[in-house]
Design a protein around this motif. Structure first.
Motif, PDB file in Angstrom:
ATOM      1  N   LEU A   1      -1.239   4.468  -0.328  1.00 18.80           N
ATOM      2  CA  LEU A   1      -1.365   4.332  -1.776  1.00 18.80           C
ATOM      3  C   LEU A   1      -0.833   5.583  -2.462  1.00 18.80           C
ATOM      4  O   LEU A   1      -0.871   6.676  -1.893  1.00 18.80           O
ATOM      5  N   GLU A   2      -0.387   5.403  -3.699  1.00 23.61           N
ATOM      6  CA  GLU A   2       0.156   6.508  -4.475  1.00 23.61           C
ATOM      7  C   GLU A   2      -0.963   7.449  -4.877  1.00 23.61           C
ATOM      8  O   GLU A   2      -2.057   7.030  -5.249  1.00 23.61           O
ATOM      9  N   GLN A   3      -0.676   8.739  -4.767  1.00 24.80           N
ATOM     10  CA  GLN A   3      -1.608   9.760  -5.248  1.00 24.80           C
ATOM     11  C   GLN A   3      -0.814  10.979  -5.667  1.00 24.80           C
ATOM     12  O   GLN A   3      -0.190  11.636  -4.844  1.00 24.80           O
ATOM     13  N   GLN A   4      -0.781  11.249  -6.957  1.00 26.88           N
ATOM     14  CA  GLN A   4      -0.095  12.414  -7.523  1.00 26.88           C
ATOM     15  C   GLN A   4       1.342  12.529  -7.026  1.00 26.88           C
ATOM     16  O   GLN A   4       1.776  13.576  -6.554  1.00 26.88           O
ATOM     17  N   GLY A   5       2.086  11.449  -7.144  1.00 23.38           N
ATOM     18  CA  GLY A   5       3.505  11.467  -6.796  1.00 23.38           C
ATOM     19  C   GLY A   5       3.810  11.355  -5.326  1.00 23.38           C
ATOM     20  O   GLY A   5       4.958  11.510  -4.923  1.00 23.38           O
ATOM     21  N   GLU A   6       2.797  11.099  -4.503  1.00 24.00           N
ATOM     22  CA  GLU A   6       3.007  10.941  -3.071  1.00 24.00           C
ATOM     23  C   GLU A   6       2.387   9.638  -2.610  1.00 24.00           C
ATOM     24  O   GLU A   6       1.474   9.123  -3.255  1.00 24.00           O
ATOM     25  N   LEU A   7       2.896   9.119  -1.496  1.00 22.41           N
ATOM     26  CA  LEU A   7       2.224   8.008  -0.833  1.00 22.41           C
ATOM     27  C   LEU A   7       1.353   8.607   0.253  1.00 22.41           C
ATOM     28  O   LEU A   7       1.825   9.338   1.114  1.00 22.41           O
ATOM     29  N   ILE A   8       0.057   8.284   0.199  1.00 22.75           N
ATOM     30  CA  ILE A   8      -0.907   8.804   1.156  1.00 22.75           C
ATOM     31  C   ILE A   8      -1.435   7.630   1.974  1.00 22.75           C
ATOM     32  O   ILE A   8      -1.902   6.646   1.423  1.00 22.75           O
ATOM     33  N   CYS A   9      -1.391   7.761   3.293  1.00 21.51           N
ATOM     34  CA  CYS A   9      -1.972   6.744   4.160  1.00 21.51           C
ATOM     35  C   CYS A   9      -3.488   6.825   4.032  1.00 21.51           C
ATOM     36  O   CYS A   9      -4.079   7.837   4.376  1.00 21.51           O
ATOM     37  N   ARG A  10      -4.090   5.758   3.541  1.00 21.61           N
ATOM     38  CA  ARG A  10      -5.538   5.750   3.319  1.00 21.61           C
ATOM     39  C   ARG A  10      -6.299   5.059   4.439  1.00 21.61           C
ATOM     40  O   ARG A  10      -7.493   5.280   4.599  1.00 21.61           O
ATOM     41  N   ALA A  11      -5.628   4.181   5.197  1.00 21.09           N
ATOM     42  CA  ALA A  11      -6.295   3.514   6.317  1.00 21.09           C
ATOM     43  C   ALA A  11      -5.238   3.069   7.310  1.00 21.09           C
ATOM     44  O   ALA A  11      -4.131   2.697   6.928  1.00 21.09           O
ATOM     45  N   ALA A  12      -5.594   3.137   8.582  1.00 23.58           N
ATOM     46  CA  ALA A  12      -4.686   2.696   9.644  1.00 23.58           C
ATOM     47  C   ALA A  12      -5.515   2.155  10.793  1.00 23.58           C
ATOM     48  O   ALA A  12      -6.670   2.531  10.971  1.00 23.58           O
ATOM     49  N   ALA A  13      -4.917   1.264  11.565  1.00 23.34           N
ATOM     50  CA  ALA A  13      -5.600   0.679  12.713  1.00 23.34           C
ATOM     51  C   ALA A  13      -4.590   0.422  13.816  1.00 23.34           C
ATOM     52  O   ALA A  13      -3.395   0.290  13.562  1.00 23.34           O
ATOM     53  N   GLY A  14      -5.087   0.340  15.030  1.00 20.64           N
ATOM     54  CA  GLY A  14      -4.221   0.050  16.165  1.00 20.64           C
ATOM     55  C   GLY A  14      -3.883   1.286  16.955  1.00 20.64           C
ATOM     56  O   GLY A  14      -4.278   2.404  16.607  1.00 20.64           O
ATOM     57  N   ASP A  15      -3.127   1.107  18.019  1.00 20.87           N
ATOM     58  CA  ASP A  15      -2.840   2.247  18.891  1.00 20.87           C
ATOM     59  C   ASP A  15      -1.769   3.179  18.344  1.00 20.87           C
ATOM     60  O   ASP A  15      -1.504   4.212  18.911  1.00 20.87           O
ATOM     61  N   LEU A  16      -1.153   2.836  17.224  1.00 23.07           N
ATOM     62  CA  LEU A  16      -0.191   3.742  16.577  1.00 23.07           C
ATOM     63  C   LEU A  16      -0.796   4.442  15.367  1.00 23.07           C
ATOM     64  O   LEU A  16      -0.088   5.101  14.619  1.00 23.07           O
ATOM     65  N   ALA A  17      -2.108   4.320  15.184  1.00 19.74           N
ATOM     66  CA  ALA A  17      -2.735   4.804  13.956  1.00 19.74           C
ATOM     67  C   ALA A  17      -2.429   6.265  13.659  1.00 19.74           C
ATOM     68  O   ALA A  17      -2.159   6.632  12.527  1.00 19.74           O
ATOM     69  N   SER A  18      -2.443   7.117  14.677  1.00 17.88           N
ATOM     70  CA  SER A  18      -2.227   8.535  14.419  1.00 17.88           C
ATOM     71  C   SER A  18      -0.773   8.866  14.123  1.00 17.88           C
ATOM     72  O   SER A  18      -0.469   9.941  13.629  1.00 17.88           O
ATOM     73  N   GLU A  19       0.141   7.949  14.395  1.00 12.99           N
ATOM     74  CA  GLU A  19       1.565   8.205  14.198  1.00 12.99           C
ATOM     75  C   GLU A  19       2.166   7.457  13.012  1.00 12.99           C
ATOM     76  O   GLU A  19       3.280   7.732  12.602  1.00 12.99           O
ATOM     77  N   ILE A  20       1.417   6.511  12.451  1.00 17.64           N
ATOM     78  CA  ILE A  20       1.979   5.628  11.429  1.00 17.64           C
ATOM     79  C   ILE A  20       2.456   6.384  10.198  1.00 17.64           C
ATOM     80  O   ILE A  20       3.473   6.053   9.615  1.00 17.64           O
ATOM     81  N   GLY A  21       1.745   7.423   9.800  1.00 18.05           N
ATOM     82  CA  GLY A  21       2.143   8.178   8.618  1.00 18.05           C
ATOM     83  C   GLY A  21       3.541   8.736   8.705  1.00 18.05           C
ATOM     84  O   GLY A  21       4.229   8.900   7.694  1.00 18.05           O
TER      85      GLY A  21
END
Length: 197
Positions: A70-90
């Motif tokens: 989601l957008e936050q102060q001009g950036e897209l911030i990953c707010r939730a992730a799931a699955g075995d790629l969760a730590s890399e999705i950002g």
């Protein structure tokens, strides 16, 4: 290997909120307004709703990983992730260019069936992360881009029309929930400061 092997229905999903971002360098007509009202509204979105949507995206598409940014102060911030790629999705979310850049600039969903053959994606990065297929769907509120939902698979050609529809339905659910939050916020502002628009 079947889709069930990748993301079995009865598997326990790991949801890890994290703060990885990508700068919005070139705002477009679809980008968030500069007055901060959208950011304020997005801050009111409960994390449990985002986690629920991500989990449903993962299950509905049999994806390896899923995320909401989601957008936050001009950036897209990953707010939730799931699955075995969760730590890399950002690392996959770069709205200034590439695959997610096409989604954010056009405001339309994007499907990449094979990351090794699609010029819109960084094939080297996808190979290192083990990502072979991607869907990215914009999250809109009153025709304004507020973020995106993405699913990833280790298997090329893992996604089809049913998966696109499932993600579109989740994006519409997000928009409906955001509308309720906006109406509630407006009603509360009306009680706090009568006479103001």
């Amino acid at each position: 290997m079947t889709p069930e092997d990748l993301a079995p229905e009865d598997a326990e999903l790991t949801v890890q909120p994290f703060q990885l971002s990508a700068r919005i360098d070139a705002p477009t007509d679809a980008s968030i307004d500069a007055n901060g009202a959208s950011t304020e509204l997005l801050n009111c979105v409960p994390n449990h709703l985002l986690r629920e949507i991500v989990q449903q995206a993962l299950q509905a598409t049999h994806a390896t990983g899923a995320a909401i940014a989601l957008e936050q102060q001009g950036e897209l911030i990953c707010r939730a992730a799931a699955g075995d790629l969760a730590s890399e999705i950002g690392k996959m979310i770069n709205i200034g260019s590439g695959f997610t850049g096409v989604c954010t600039s056009s405001g339309t969903m994007q499907l990449c069936s094979n990351t090794a053959l699609d010029s819109r994606v960084d094939a080297d990065a996808c190979r290192k992360l083990g990502v072979s297929a991607i869907i990215v769907v914009p999250l809109l509120h009153q025709d304004q881009l507020l973020g995106l939902i993405a699913v990833f698979s280790r298997r090329p050609y893992a996604f089809g029309m049913r998966d696109l529809q499932a993600l579109q339905d989740l994006a519409e659910r997000f928009a409906a929930n955001l509308q309720v939050i906006a109406e509630s916020a407006n009603a509360n502002k009306g009680h706090e400061s009568p006479g103001r628009l």
